[in-house]
Scaffold this motif. Structure first.
Motif, PDB file in Angstrom:
ATOM      1  N   GLU A 133       0.827  -1.215   0.000  1.00 21.89           N
ATOM      2  CA  GLU A 133       0.000   0.000   0.000  1.00 21.89           C
ATOM      3  C   GLU A 133       0.858   1.260   0.000  1.00 21.89           C
ATOM      4  O   GLU A 133       0.420   2.308  -0.464  1.00 21.89           O
ATOM      5  CB  GLU A 133      -0.933   0.013   1.202  1.00 21.89           C
ATOM      6  CG  GLU A 133      -2.071  -0.971   1.077  1.00 21.89           C
ATOM      7  CD  GLU A 133      -3.082  -0.819   2.196  1.00 21.89           C
ATOM      8  OE1 GLU A 133      -3.891   0.134   2.121  1.00 21.89           O
ATOM      9  OE2 GLU A 133      -3.037  -1.635   3.121  1.00 21.89           O
ATOM     10  N   TYR A 134       2.085   1.167   0.508  1.00 19.47           N
ATOM     11  CA  TYR A 134       2.981   2.317   0.555  1.00 19.47           C
ATOM     12  C   TYR A 134       3.571   2.621  -0.818  1.00 19.47           C
ATOM     13  O   TYR A 134       3.576   3.756  -1.266  1.00 19.47           O
ATOM     14  CB  TYR A 134       4.151   2.057   1.534  1.00 19.47           C
ATOM     15  CG  TYR A 134       3.760   2.037   2.983  1.00 19.47           C
ATOM     16  CD1 TYR A 134       3.985   3.152   3.798  1.00 19.47           C
ATOM     17  CD2 TYR A 134       3.198   0.907   3.568  1.00 19.47           C
ATOM     18  CE1 TYR A 134       3.653   3.138   5.138  1.00 19.47           C
ATOM     19  CE2 TYR A 134       2.864   0.885   4.901  1.00 19.47           C
ATOM     20  CZ  TYR A 134       3.083   2.003   5.687  1.00 19.47           C
ATOM     21  OH  TYR A 134       2.745   1.976   7.013  1.00 19.47           O
ATOM     22  N   TRP A 135       4.139   1.599  -1.468  1.00 19.64           N
ATOM     23  CA  TRP A 135       4.934   1.853  -2.678  1.00 19.64           C
ATOM     24  C   TRP A 135       4.221   1.557  -3.995  1.00 19.64           C
ATOM     25  O   TRP A 135       4.600   2.094  -5.023  1.00 19.64           O
ATOM     26  CB  TRP A 135       6.250   1.066  -2.633  1.00 19.64           C
ATOM     27  CG  TRP A 135       6.104  -0.425  -2.605  1.00 19.64           C
ATOM     28  CD1 TRP A 135       6.029  -1.233  -1.505  1.00 19.64           C
ATOM     29  CD2 TRP A 135       6.040  -1.286  -3.728  1.00 19.64           C
ATOM     30  NE1 TRP A 135       5.905  -2.547  -1.884  1.00 19.64           N
ATOM     31  CE2 TRP A 135       5.914  -2.603  -3.248  1.00 19.64           C
ATOM     32  CE3 TRP A 135       6.073  -1.077  -5.112  1.00 19.64           C
ATOM     33  CZ2 TRP A 135       5.817  -3.705  -4.086  1.00 19.64           C
ATOM     34  CZ3 TRP A 135       5.976  -2.183  -5.953  1.00 19.64           C
ATOM     35  CH2 TRP A 135       5.847  -3.477  -5.436  1.00 19.64           C
ATOM     36  N   PHE A 136       3.188   0.739  -3.981  1.00 17.66           N
ATOM     37  CA  PHE A 136       2.530   0.373  -5.233  1.00 17.66           C
ATOM     38  C   PHE A 136       1.943   1.587  -5.966  1.00 17.66           C
ATOM     39  O   PHE A 136       2.035   1.659  -7.198  1.00 17.66           O
ATOM     40  CB  PHE A 136       1.469  -0.711  -4.991  1.00 17.66           C
ATOM     41  CG  PHE A 136       1.430  -1.753  -6.069  1.00 17.66           C
ATOM     42  CD1 PHE A 136       2.348  -2.796  -6.088  1.00 17.66           C
ATOM     43  CD2 PHE A 136       0.484  -1.698  -7.080  1.00 17.66           C
ATOM     44  CE1 PHE A 136       2.319  -3.755  -7.085  1.00 17.66           C
ATOM     45  CE2 PHE A 136       0.450  -2.653  -8.089  1.00 17.66           C
ATOM     46  CZ  PHE A 136       1.370  -3.683  -8.086  1.00 17.66           C
ATOM     47  N   PRO A 137       1.366   2.575  -5.264  1.00 18.65           N
ATOM     48  CA  PRO A 137       0.898   3.769  -5.978  1.00 18.65           C
ATOM     49  C   PRO A 137       2.030   4.494  -6.721  1.00 18.65           C
ATOM     50  O   PRO A 137       1.819   4.982  -7.829  1.00 18.65           O
ATOM     51  CB  PRO A 137       0.303   4.634  -4.869  1.00 18.65           C
ATOM     52  CG  PRO A 137      -0.161   3.629  -3.849  1.00 18.65           C
ATOM     53  CD  PRO A 137       0.910   2.564  -3.857  1.00 18.65           C
ATOM     54  N   LEU A 138       3.233   4.532  -6.138  1.00 20.37           N
ATOM     55  CA  LEU A 138       4.379   5.127  -6.838  1.00 20.37           C
ATOM     56  C   LEU A 138       4.726   4.301  -8.071  1.00 20.37           C
ATOM     57  O   LEU A 138       4.995   4.846  -9.141  1.00 20.37           O
ATOM     58  CB  LEU A 138       5.596   5.212  -5.913  1.00 20.37           C
ATOM     59  CG  LEU A 138       5.530   6.234  -4.778  1.00 20.37           C
ATOM     60  CD1 LEU A 138       6.760   6.118  -3.889  1.00 20.37           C
ATOM     61  CD2 LEU A 138       5.392   7.639  -5.328  1.00 20.37           C
TER      62      LEU A 138
END
Length: 158
Positions: free
Chosen positions: A123-128
């Motif tokens: 959830e932290y890095w997947f949007p990036l």
């Protein structure tokens, strides 16, 4: 304390508006949706390992990929061990994803990522990742996969 660093790969195929993930069927991460990857063998580059593991896990051949991230994962019950995971965006591949003994692949809309069934760091890095950004992350997990600490930054290059 002596640090033990293990090199790993994570390759995630993308097409317009969708991403290919695999349901892990056994071993580390069993029961979670994830990208494709695993250990880097002594006689191969990180890129070769990403391509090999992706083929072994879903039978597609990577034609074009780009390294977009590096994560350092550690666990409270394994002090001194760091899993250094090199994350690749797969832009071109050959073949149709197939289920293997290890993974069951499925396409997801980029607006419908199954975060509730993935590692909690995603959830932290997947949007990036989906936004085409590059990143570096450090995550400390409990033995049951809960995040204790998280640090993530967008970078120019990895």
């Amino acid at each position: 304390m002596i640090e033990e660093r293990k090199l790993l790969t994570l390759a995630i195929p993308l097409e317009v508006g969708k991403v290919l993930l695999g349901m892990k069927k056994r071993g580390f991460g069993d029961g979670k949706w994830n990208g494709f990857g695993g250990k880097v063998h002594q006689d191969e580059t990180i890129e070769e390992a990403a391509a090999r593991e992706t083929f072994e896990e879903c039978e597609i051949e990577i034609l074009k990929m780009e390294k977009v991230g590096i994560h350092e994962f550690s666990f409270t019950d394994k002090p001194g061990e760091i899993l250094e995971v090199h994350v690749f965006r797969v832009d071109e591949f050959r073949g149709e994803p197939q289920e293997t003994e290890e993974m069951a692949p499925a396409w997801f809309s980029t607006s419908d990522i199954p975060y509730e069934s993935m590692w909690s760091d995603d959830e932290y890095w997947f949007p990036l990742f989906l936004a085409g950004k590059k990143f570096r992350g450090e995550f400390l997990f409990t033995s049951d996969g809960e995040i204790v600490t998280a640090a993530l930054k967008e970078v120019e290059s990895v």
